[in-house]
Design an enzyme around this catalytic site. Structure first.
Site, short mmCIF file in Angstrom:
data_model
loop_
_atom_site.label_atom_id
_atom_site.label_comp_id
_atom_site.label_asym_id
_atom_site.label_seq_id
_atom_site.Cartn_x
_atom_site.Cartn_y
_atom_site.Cartn_z
N GLY A 139 54.97 -9.29 -5.75
CA GLY A 139 55.64 -10.39 -6.42
C GLY A 139 55.47 -10.27 -7.92
CG HIS A 151 49.88 -15.30 -7.08
ND1 HIS A 151 48.58 -14.84 -7.07
CD2 HIS A 151 50.45 -14.71 -8.16
CE1 HIS A 151 48.38 -14.03 -8.11
NE2 HIS A 151 49.51 -13.93 -8.78
CD GLU A 152 54.29 -13.69 -7.94
OE1 GLU A 152 54.42 -13.78 -9.18
OE2 GLU A 152 53.51 -12.87 -7.42
CD GLN A 169 52.93 -11.63 -13.06
OE1 GLN A 169 53.67 -11.91 -12.12
NE2 GLN A 169 51.82 -10.93 -12.91
CB CYS A 183 47.14 -11.53 -10.84
SG CYS A 183 48.54 -11.98 -11.87
CG LEU A 184 51.02 -6.60 -10.59
CD1 LEU A 184 52.53 -6.53 -10.51
CD2 LEU A 184 50.42 -5.23 -10.34
CG HIS A 187 52.31 -15.96 -12.48
ND1 HIS A 187 51.40 -15.60 -13.45
CD2 HIS A 187 52.05 -15.15 -11.42
CE1 HIS A 187 50.62 -14.62 -12.99
NE2 HIS A 187 50.99 -14.33 -11.75
CO CO Z 1 50.12 -12.88 -10.54
#
Ligand code: CO
Length: 175
Positions: free
Chosen positions: A46, A139-140, A51, A97-98, A143
């Site tokens: 995701g 989670h997304e 991000q 998380c990236l 963000h």
């Molecule tokens: Co994340």
């Protein structure tokens, strides 16, 4: 299409509330295509627009069936997503998380969510997600409000190579 650079903490864009999308023109189409390519290249399951440094309410998610690995992963792109219902039932699972490379954390999330939003052309849509898919959406969407998994985690620890978006112990994704 192009792979974009993934922003990492402490970049401010990750902590801002993202703006609602009102223009479904070519810039949005390019953004979504680039987000899909960036997510796949990472790889992650995701990605949210902040991000890649864009403070807009857009997410992409790609995740397969957790019970059947023969089912190909399904790709979702959602604009202005909102959780309209979240189950009282919750479960703790391990997330990464990236944008926070090298860390994992245990986070309690609802096991089922109903998500409302628009597709990439502005058409209203709703979807129900369970299990890991429900976790990824939570989670997304977090963000988009500047919330990161480390804010919700009961426990965070360092894990070498942990750069994938969401992991479970039985799901090994090489970064
Ligand atoms: Co994340």
């Amino acid at each position: 299409m192009a792979v974009r650079e993934i922003t990492t903490i402490p970049e401010k864009v990750l902590r801002r509330k993202a703006r609602k999308v009102t223009d479904f023109g070519v810039d949005l189409q390019t953004l979504i295509d680039d987000m899909v390519e960036t997510m796949r290249e990472a790889p992650g399951v995701g990605l949210a627009a902040p991000q890649v440094g864009i403070p807009l309410r857009v997410i992409v998610v790609e995740f397969g069936d957790e019970e059947d690995e023969n089912v190909p992963p399904k790709l979702f792109s959602l604009v202005n997503p909102e959780i309209v219902r979240a189950s009282k039932d919750s479960i703790t699972g391990t997330e990464g998380c990236l944008s926070i490379p090298g860390y994992l954390g245990d986070v309690e999330r609802s096991t089922q969510v109903l998500v409302k939003g628009q597709n990439r052309h502005g058409k209203p849509m709703r979807l129900k997600a369970n299990g890991w898919l429900a976790r990824i959406f939570q989670h997304e969407i977090d963000h988009l409000d500047g919330v990161l998994f480390i804010d919700r985690a009961e426990k965070v620890w360092e894990a070498e190579g942990a750069a994938m978006q969401v992991v479970s112990p039985d799901m090994v994704i090489e970064p």
